[in-house]
Design an enzyme around this catalytic site. Structure first.
Site, short mmCIF file in Angstrom:
data_model
loop_
_atom_site.label_atom_id
_atom_site.label_comp_id
_atom_site.label_asym_id
_atom_site.label_seq_id
_atom_site.Cartn_x
_atom_site.Cartn_y
_atom_site.Cartn_z
CB CYS A 1 -0.90 0.01 1.23
SG CYS A 1 -1.90 1.53 1.35
CD GLU B 1 -1.64 -1.69 -4.55
OE1 GLU B 1 -0.82 -1.43 -5.47
OE2 GLU B 1 -1.28 -1.92 -3.38
#
Length: 248
Positions: free
Chosen positions: A2, A113
């Site tokens: 992340c 992402e």
């Protein structure tokens, strides 16, 4: 991993959402940030036992993203410690003590992402991944205090408070975008996860339960998010159908 997320809820909303008892940084208020990047200041929810108190108090604190262990010689190591793998928290020296004593929640609206574009290895399509019900995403995290030996004891910058996001294997659908994802902590487990009296790492490990399939959803967004200087609600808006469609 992340490496970028969105956090647009204001302080008042977070204090209420997480039933916070103490604003640990009343003079600090972060603005809405749709492109939170490593080394930025972020909000963290944590519980600590005040001096001479008998119980832990849930508080909201401003911390820096990128964990700096208490024993680190230089705070620059934090830029390399933005994520901690759930599978090895109890083993890694950098995270072991924090996992046992200093767990936190990092509020987010969702995270980004990047997925390789079929037929073009050099191009990646960013996706915004967020709770399907529009609620807050409470990412599991760890926090640490680092003491700067070069500052005077009365210097307000003497102590640096930092955090890291715990990650886990992505569920099947999200795994098509990236094989890792932030670990969520569901509301019913917030209290136990934050409880500083829970120092048994095996007990803490049992609280790390990956998100159920369907709990999160994803849609493609503009590549403007690739540049950390870009910000604003437009970053999380879905691309028009001609530019891409929702993954699921």
């Amino acid at each position: 991993m992340c490496g970028r997320y969105a956090s647009a809820r204001d302080k008042h909303q977070l204090l209420e959402e997480f039933q916070v008892e103490q604003d640990a940084d009343p003079e600090k208020e972060l603005g809405a940030d749709y492109n939170v990047a490593p080394t930025k200041n972020v909000y963290a929810v944590l519980s600590r036992v005040p001096k001479d108190a008998e119980r832990a108090v849930r508080q909201l604190r401003v911390v820096k993203w990128g964990l700096v262990p208490a024993w680190a010689k230089d705070p620059s190591v934090g830029s390399r410690m933005i994520n901690a793998r759930a599978e090895t928290l109890a083993e890694k020296p950098s995270y072991r003590q924090a996992f046992a004593k200093r767990r936190c929640l990092l509020p987010a609206d969702g995270y980004y992402e990047w997925m390789p574009v079929e037929g073009d290895k050099k191009k990646k399509q960013p996706y915004f991944i967020h709770p399907s019900d529009g609620g807050v995403l409470a990412m599991a995290g760890l926090y640490e205090f680092w003491k700067d030996p070069n500052r005077a004891d009365d210097d307000p910058l003497k102590w640096l408070v930092t955090c890291t996001v715990i990650t886990t294997d992505a569920e099947d659908e999200l795994g098509r975008i990236h094989d890792r994802m932030p670990m969520m902590i569901e509301r019913e487990r917030w209290g136990e996860w934050l409880d500083p009296k829970v120092t048994d790492t095996e007990q803490a490990q049992r609280l790390l339960v990956p998100a159920q399939p369907g709990r999160l959803t994803a849609h493609p967004v503009s590549t403007d998010v690739n540049n950390v200087r870009n910000n604003g609600p437009g970053l999380v808006e879905p691309l028009p159908e001609e530019g891409g469609s929702a993954l699921f």
